[in-house]
Design a protein around this motif. Sequence first.
Motif, PDB file in Angstrom:
ATOM      1  N   MET A   1       0.865  -1.198  -0.031  1.00  0.00           N
ATOM      2  CA  MET A   1      -0.098  -0.065  -0.215  1.00  0.00           C
ATOM      3  C   MET A   1       0.957   1.372  -0.017  1.00  0.00           C
ATOM      4  O   MET A   1       0.642   2.113  -0.843  1.00  0.00           O
ATOM      5  N   SER A   2       2.066   1.280   0.785  1.00  0.00           N
ATOM      6  CA  SER A   2       2.757   2.548   0.948  1.00  0.00           C
ATOM      7  C   SER A   2       3.392   2.628  -0.350  1.00  0.00           C
ATOM      8  O   SER A   2       3.680   3.991  -0.746  1.00  0.00           O
ATOM      9  N   ASP A   3       3.847   1.399  -1.046  1.00  0.00           N
ATOM     10  CA  ASP A   3       4.508   1.522  -2.451  1.00  0.00           C
ATOM     11  C   ASP A   3       3.809   2.149  -3.419  1.00  0.00           C
ATOM     12  O   ASP A   3       4.063   2.890  -4.305  1.00  0.00           O
ATOM     13  N   MET A   4       2.314   1.711  -3.211  1.00  0.00           N
ATOM     14  CA  MET A   4       1.219   2.310  -4.367  1.00  0.00           C
ATOM     15  C   MET A   4       1.097   4.085  -4.045  1.00  0.00           C
ATOM     16  O   MET A   4       1.056   4.808  -5.060  1.00  0.00           O
ATOM     17  N   VAL A   5       1.211   4.302  -2.657  1.00  0.00           N
ATOM     18  CA  VAL A   5       1.152   5.779  -2.600  1.00  0.00           C
ATOM     19  C   VAL A   5       2.411   6.481  -3.164  1.00  0.00           C
ATOM     20  O   VAL A   5       2.270   7.576  -3.950  1.00  0.00           O
ATOM     21  N   VAL A   6       3.342   5.938  -3.162  1.00  0.00           N
ATOM     22  CA  VAL A   6       4.689   6.526  -3.665  1.00  0.00           C
ATOM     23  C   VAL A   6       4.378   6.583  -5.340  1.00  0.00           C
ATOM     24  O   VAL A   6       4.735   7.684  -5.983  1.00  0.00           O
ATOM     25  N   PHE A   7       3.992   5.422  -5.723  1.00  0.00           N
ATOM     26  CA  PHE A   7       3.888   5.279  -7.376  1.00  0.00           C
ATOM     27  C   PHE A   7       2.761   6.274  -7.843  1.00  0.00           C
ATOM     28  O   PHE A   7       3.324   7.042  -8.730  1.00  0.00           O
ATOM     29  N   VAL A   8       1.930   6.553  -7.246  1.00  0.00           N
ATOM     30  CA  VAL A   8       0.844   7.352  -7.607  1.00  0.00           C
ATOM     31  C   VAL A   8       1.306   8.944  -7.509  1.00  0.00           C
ATOM     32  O   VAL A   8       1.329   9.762  -8.399  1.00  0.00           O
ATOM     33  N   LYS A   9       2.189   9.362  -6.575  1.00  0.00           N
ATOM     34  CA  LYS A   9       2.836  10.457  -6.190  1.00  0.00           C
ATOM     35  C   LYS A   9       3.767  10.796  -7.402  1.00  0.00           C
ATOM     36  O   LYS A   9       4.002  11.895  -7.980  1.00  0.00           O
ATOM     37  N   VAL A  10       4.607   9.834  -7.824  1.00  0.00           N
ATOM     38  CA  VAL A  10       5.657   9.848  -8.658  1.00  0.00           C
ATOM     39  C   VAL A  10       4.887   9.954 -10.015  1.00  0.00           C
ATOM     40  O   VAL A  10       5.557  11.001 -10.877  1.00  0.00           O
ATOM     41  N   VAL A  11       4.042   9.335 -10.515  1.00  0.00           N
ATOM     42  CA  VAL A  11       3.008   9.734 -11.734  1.00  0.00           C
ATOM     43  C   VAL A  11       2.708  11.211 -11.707  1.00  0.00           C
ATOM     44  O   VAL A  11       2.641  11.770 -12.700  1.00  0.00           O
ATOM     45  N   GLU A  12       1.906  11.661 -10.657  1.00  0.00           N
ATOM     46  CA  GLU A  12       1.375  12.759 -10.554  1.00  0.00           C
ATOM     47  C   GLU A  12       2.367  13.955 -10.775  1.00  0.00           C
ATOM     48  O   GLU A  12       2.224  14.969 -11.275  1.00  0.00           O
ATOM     49  N   THR A  13       3.528  13.885 -10.162  1.00  0.00           N
ATOM     50  CA  THR A  13       4.478  14.979 -10.180  1.00  0.00           C
ATOM     51  C   THR A  13       5.467  14.762 -11.413  1.00  0.00           C
ATOM     52  O   THR A  13       6.122  15.786 -11.553  1.00  0.00           O
ATOM     53  N   GLY A  14       5.490  13.538 -11.880  1.00  0.00           N
ATOM     54  CA  GLY A  14       6.429  13.368 -12.893  1.00  0.00           C
ATOM     55  C   GLY A  14       7.854  13.329 -12.731  1.00  0.00           C
ATOM     56  O   GLY A  14       8.759  13.276 -13.794  1.00  0.00           O
ATOM     57  N   SER A  15       8.160  12.986 -11.618  1.00  0.00           N
ATOM     58  CA  SER A  15       9.737  12.900 -11.105  1.00  0.00           C
ATOM     59  C   SER A  15       9.976  12.400  -9.976  1.00  0.00           C
ATOM     60  O   SER A  15       9.037  12.463  -8.830  1.00  0.00           O
ATOM     61  N   PHE A  16      11.130  11.553  -9.736  1.00  0.00           N
ATOM     62  CA  PHE A  16      11.233  10.911  -8.496  1.00  0.00           C
ATOM     63  C   PHE A  16      11.820  11.947  -7.177  1.00  0.00           C
ATOM     64  O   PHE A  16      11.341  11.798  -6.420  1.00  0.00           O
ATOM     65  N   SER A  17      12.263  12.966  -7.780  1.00  0.00           N
ATOM     66  CA  SER A  17      12.894  13.918  -6.770  1.00  0.00           C
ATOM     67  C   SER A  17      11.804  14.853  -6.308  1.00  0.00           C
ATOM     68  O   SER A  17      11.831  15.075  -5.071  1.00  0.00           O
ATOM     69  N   GLU A  18      10.737  15.400  -7.023  1.00  0.00           N
ATOM     70  CA  GLU A  18       9.612  16.107  -6.747  1.00  0.00           C
ATOM     71  C   GLU A  18       8.730  15.230  -5.800  1.00  0.00           C
ATOM     72  O   GLU A  18       8.326  15.751  -4.804  1.00  0.00           O
ATOM     73  N   ALA A  19       8.624  13.980  -6.044  1.00  0.00           N
ATOM     74  CA  ALA A  19       7.899  13.139  -5.398  1.00  0.00           C
ATOM     75  C   ALA A  19       8.489  12.874  -3.853  1.00  0.00           C
ATOM     76  O   ALA A  19       7.788  12.963  -3.008  1.00  0.00           O
ATOM     77  N   SER A  20       9.626  12.817  -3.899  1.00  0.00           N
ATOM     78  CA  SER A  20      10.339  12.553  -2.709  1.00  0.00           C
ATOM     79  C   SER A  20      10.373  13.949  -1.847  1.00  0.00           C
ATOM     80  O   SER A  20      10.039  13.846  -0.590  1.00  0.00           O
ATOM     81  N   ARG A  21      10.356  14.842  -2.502  1.00  0.00           N
ATOM     82  CA  ARG A  21      10.156  16.307  -1.443  1.00  0.00           C
ATOM     83  C   ARG A  21       8.710  16.342  -0.991  1.00  0.00           C
ATOM     84  O   ARG A  21       8.551  16.675  -0.019  1.00  0.00           O
ATOM     85  N   GLN A  22       7.920  16.222  -1.696  1.00  0.00           N
ATOM     86  CA  GLN A  22       6.367  16.204  -1.438  1.00  0.00           C
ATOM     87  C   GLN A  22       6.019  15.184  -0.360  1.00  0.00           C
ATOM     88  O   GLN A  22       5.358  15.421   0.530  1.00  0.00           O
ATOM     89  N   LEU A  23       6.786  13.866  -0.436  1.00  0.00           N
ATOM     90  CA  LEU A  23       6.416  12.856   0.649  1.00  0.00           C
ATOM     91  C   LEU A  23       7.148  12.829   1.773  1.00  0.00           C
ATOM     92  O   LEU A  23       6.949  12.272   2.742  1.00  0.00           O
ATOM     93  N   GLY A  24       8.449  13.828   1.722  1.00  0.00           N
ATOM     94  CA  GLY A  24       9.468  14.025   2.706  1.00  0.00           C
ATOM     95  C   GLY A  24      10.131  12.644   2.681  1.00  0.00           C
ATOM     96  O   GLY A  24      10.725  12.487   3.804  1.00  0.00           O
ATOM     97  N   TYR A  25      10.412  11.899   1.526  1.00  0.00           N
ATOM     98  CA  TYR A  25      11.372  10.918   1.467  1.00  0.00           C
ATOM     99  C   TYR A  25      12.846  11.336   0.859  1.00  0.00           C
ATOM    100  O   TYR A  25      12.724  12.402   0.237  1.00  0.00           O
TER     101      TYR A  25
END
Length: 304
Positions: A1-25
């Motif tokens: 479930m947590s990996d799916m949350v990360v996956f959705v955020k990566v798709v929505e932001t279009g990048s690993f770096s922005e997803a990590s920033r928004q998720l705090g990872y």
Amino acid sequence: MSDMVVFVKVVETGSFSEASRQLGYTPSAVSRSIARLEKGLGTRVLQRTTRKLRLSDSGQAIYEHARDMLSCAQAAMEISGQFQTEPEGQIRLSVPKAVGHFLIHPHMPDFLAAHPKVNVLMNLDDRYADLIDDQLDLAIRITDQPPPGLMGRHLTDIRHGLYASPAYLAEHSMPAHPQQLRDHSCIYLGEAPSDSRWRFNKGGRVLNVAVKGRYAANHTGVRLDAVERGLGVGSLPFFVAKEPEQEGRIVRVLDDWEFRTQYCGALWALYPPTRHLPPKLRLFVEFLAGRLGGGRAEVGVAPL
């Protein structure tokens, strides 16, 4: 479930770096999460290049289900909160410039006053906005065929007409037939060659007239001002022309003919498919439909 949350955020932001920033990872943690997801599912969900990320075919299907799953979880949390707090949060929407200025914006003070915990970020843009790529909650679009895969609510119908000022008509006379527009100075959009080929319909008869003029403008408010100043016969949406026509500042031309443009059609509020629309978005869409008179059924896999 947590990996799916990360996956959705990566798709929505279009990048690993922005997803990590928004998720705090950290970016490496996001990368490991996607790797775990792909290993667990046994399929590649993302195609990586040096410049951008793209969903694989299986990744697209998985993303849609994951997004819906997260939406359901969020809706469950918001539903429980309805009994304690008001709807809150930000609504991001894209809307065509003239529609946003003349139809949507005038009602915003009432909506914001009624819902003090809801904020609205309205982007006025005539380009085709993508809900996912542009991170939007809602897109207001003029279309007679809403795109498959989206849900939505019909708000109103957009129709256009031709108008001129009383002073212009007094000097140049009122055209009695569309063909007579060839002898008039016409104010059109000027974005594409087809903008100067006006289409008319009467009793099933379709007529195309090539018009010309010294002034073209792709802004509705500018064309309205040009018409009022007597620069020619201009095309305007009914919702823009209504007030100045009632006040006698402009006059409808060829009102016994239906004037058709690519900007005519049904106005829809469209959003990603979900069985549980967030309360803030549900309130906003229902508010717009109530103010604009929307009466058609919804589109999509489930009702609003």
